[in-house]
Each structure stands twice: as C-alpha cells, then as structure tokens.
Design a protein around this motif. Structure first.
Motif, PDB file in Angstrom:
ATOM      1  N   PHE A   9      14.297   9.781  44.214  1.00 18.15           N
ATOM      2  CA  PHE A   9      14.454  10.461  43.107  1.00 18.15           C
ATOM      3  C   PHE A   9      13.181  11.916  43.039  1.00 18.15           C
ATOM      4  O   PHE A   9      13.130  12.462  42.037  1.00 18.15           O
ATOM      5  N   LYS A  10      12.484  11.939  44.242  1.00 16.07           N
ATOM      6  CA  LYS A  10      11.179  12.836  44.127  1.00 16.07           C
ATOM      7  C   LYS A  10      11.553  14.418  44.064  1.00 16.07           C
ATOM      8  O   LYS A  10      10.794  15.017  43.514  1.00 16.07           O
ATOM      9  N   ASN A  11      12.906  14.560  44.295  1.00 13.62           N
ATOM     10  CA  ASN A  11      13.509  15.960  44.533  1.00 13.62           C
ATOM     11  C   ASN A  11      14.072  16.131  43.159  1.00 13.62           C
ATOM     12  O   ASN A  11      14.700  17.327  42.899  1.00 13.62           O
ATOM     13  N   SER A  12      14.372  15.194  42.417  1.00  8.57           N
ATOM     14  CA  SER A  12      15.161  15.334  41.118  1.00  8.57           C
ATOM     15  C   SER A  12      14.173  15.393  39.777  1.00  8.57           C
ATOM     16  O   SER A  12      14.892  15.877  38.893  1.00  8.57           O
ATOM     17  N   TYR A  13      13.015  14.901  39.836  1.00  8.84           N
ATOM     18  CA  TYR A  13      12.069  14.876  38.671  1.00  8.84           C
ATOM     19  C   TYR A  13      10.928  15.167  39.191  1.00  8.84           C
ATOM     20  O   TYR A  13      10.214  15.352  40.490  1.00  8.84           O
ATOM     21  N   SER A  14      10.194  15.681  38.211  1.00  6.30           N
ATOM     22  CA  SER A  14       8.550  16.162  38.337  1.00  6.30           C
ATOM     23  C   SER A  14       7.690  14.868  38.681  1.00  6.30           C
ATOM     24  O   SER A  14       8.054  13.812  38.460  1.00  6.30           O
ATOM     25  N   THR A  15       6.600  15.081  39.435  1.00  6.35           N
ATOM     26  CA  THR A  15       5.617  13.852  39.597  1.00  6.35           C
ATOM     27  C   THR A  15       5.267  13.245  38.324  1.00  6.35           C
ATOM     28  O   THR A  15       5.261  12.036  38.118  1.00  6.35           O
ATOM     29  N   SER A  16       5.125  13.931  37.125  1.00  2.00           N
ATOM     30  CA  SER A  16       4.509  13.359  35.790  1.00  2.00           C
ATOM     31  C   SER A  16       5.834  12.804  35.378  1.00  2.00           C
ATOM     32  O   SER A  16       5.853  11.442  34.676  1.00  2.00           O
ATOM     33  N   GLY A  17       7.140  13.275  35.511  1.00  4.16           N
ATOM     34  CA  GLY A  17       8.208  12.624  35.109  1.00  4.16           C
ATOM     35  C   GLY A  17       8.618  11.335  35.692  1.00  4.16           C
ATOM     36  O   GLY A  17       9.114  10.317  35.132  1.00  4.16           O
ATOM     37  N   LEU A  18       8.419  11.219  36.986  1.00  6.97           N
ATOM     38  CA  LEU A  18       8.594   9.930  37.887  1.00  6.97           C
ATOM     39  C   LEU A  18       7.491   9.066  37.258  1.00  6.97           C
ATOM     40  O   LEU A  18       7.843   7.878  37.072  1.00  6.97           O
TER      41      LEU A  18
END
Length: 242
Positions: free
Chosen positions: A207-216
């Motif tokens: 999911f790295k392309n669907s969420y920001s790093t902080s969101g993940l």
C-alpha cells in the motif's frame, strides 16, 4: 493455419493449447526419451521453479506479490495455501529435529509450552489469517479490497513469517555446534525481529503508493496493537480451555 482436433476432448485446436481443456496440441507418442524429459524431469522442474520463485517473491516483495495475485496474475505463482501448508509442515519437522538434537534445552515448563503449541499450532496458524485480514480491512479501507482479498494478503504475510521461522530453525540446529554459537545468536535475533516486522513490511509493500508514510505508520502501529491483543487472547483462551 492447419487446425486439428484435441486428442483429449475432441475440440478444434488452432494454437499451442486446447482452449476447452488446456491440453497441449503437440501430444505425440510417449517414448523413453519424452517420458524422462517431459513427464518426469519437466514436471519436477516446473513445480520446483514455481515453488522457489513464489518463495522468493513472498520474502522480498510480499505486498506486491499478493496484489499481483489479487489482480489476476496467478499463473507464475505456486498455490498460496499449498505453500502455507508445506512451510508449516517443514517448520514442525525442523523443530522436532532441533529438539531431538538438543534435548538439554527443554525445561519442564518449556516442555508444556511445546506440547501446547504442537497440539494447537494449526488452530493458531489458521486463526492468524482471518485476524490479519479483518484488521487490515478495517485500517486500509481506501484500498477497497474485500475480505477474501485481504485473506490473500494475510496468507502471503504468514508464508513469509513461516519461511523466516524455518530459516531460524536451520541456524539454531547449526548453532548447536559451539564454535558457531555467537554468530548464530546474532543471526537468530535478526531473524526474530524480521519475522515480527514482516506483516508491517507486507502491508507497506502493498500500500505504499496509496498512503503517505505517516498514514501507513499510524495504521500499522494500530494494526500491531490489535494483533498483539487478539493473539494473546486466543492463546490464553486455548490454554485455559484445553
């Protein structure tokens, strides 16, 4: 283009494979050479190649592997649930092999714990998959995967964990040889941390392309809190009931 009938089902073939049953169009008479080359060696090579290719992808790009499988790119992958069962079986064998070689490591309490996990390991294993799937579906709603698709992601993650556990069992057996024990202890710690973080790696890779790093990061933090509580509750429940 010359067309011919499939020798298996009788349908007309216009390519390399029958569109009705999937059999190859060039089925010739079986000879000693073709039996060894195609039927025996070819089958073994096909199974082993697909198995190890899937294992490599599960370890190094688990999230992408699961998403490819979900999107329909499945022919190059070994069946994920068969892979799980094979890895589980190898883990059980390696653990017993290690304990047979190194019985001094087993205390009375340790023996009870080993007996408990040997008896209920399958229950714990297969409870782990829906737990991962349910937690991920709640926390990663934006992806809009259904529960069955999240089960595929969970199965890939668990396959990676079982592979790392298998590697840990192997190096533990090597570590019985005293001169290598210090190096093995370091490798053991690395593998333990790796298998603990493997679910995070799986979902980050997916999911790295669907969420920001902080969101993940915050989603995975909540994911691990939920997972810890749920796994602890299942183990306590099984231990008290049985």
């Amino acid at each position: 283009m010359n067309k011919k009938s499939c020798l298996n089902c009788g349908h007309i073939i216009s390519g390399e494979f029958c569109s009705h049953c999937g059999q190859k169009s060039d089925t010739a008479r079986i000879t000693p050479h073709s039996l060894i080359k195609n039927d025996i060696l070819g089958s073994i090579w096909h199974i082993e190649t697909k198995f190890f290719h899937t294992l490599k992808d599960v370890l190094f790009k688990p999230g992408q592997t699961a998403m490819d499988y979900i999107s329909g790119k499945r022919i190059k992958y070994y069946n994920l649930f068969s892979l799980l069962l094979i890895l589980f079986g190898f883990n059980v064998l390696m653990l017993h092999f290690y304990l047979d070689l190194n019985p001094k490591e087993i205390t009375a309490d340790g023996s009870n714990i080993i007996d408990f996990f040997s008896k209920y390991s399958k229950t714990i294993l297969f409870a782990f998959i829906p737990i991962l799937a349910l937690n991920a579906r709640i926390l990663f709603k934006r992806i809009k995967l259904n529960l069955a698709e999240h089960v595929i992601l969970a199965s890939v993650s668990l396959s990676g964990i079982l592979t790392l556990l298998l590697l840990d069992d192997v190096i533990s057996i090597i570590g019985i040889y005293e001169p290598l024990s210090k190096i093995i202890n370091v490798l053991d710690k690395i593998l333990v941390y790796s298998l603990t973080l493997f679910p995070a790696f799986t979902y980050f890779n997916a999911f790295k392309n669907s969420y920001s790093t902080s969101g993940l990061i915050w989603r995975l933090s909540v994911f691990y809190i939920l997972l810890s509580v749920e796994c602890f509750a299942i183990i306590i429940l099984l231990y008290n009931l049985f």
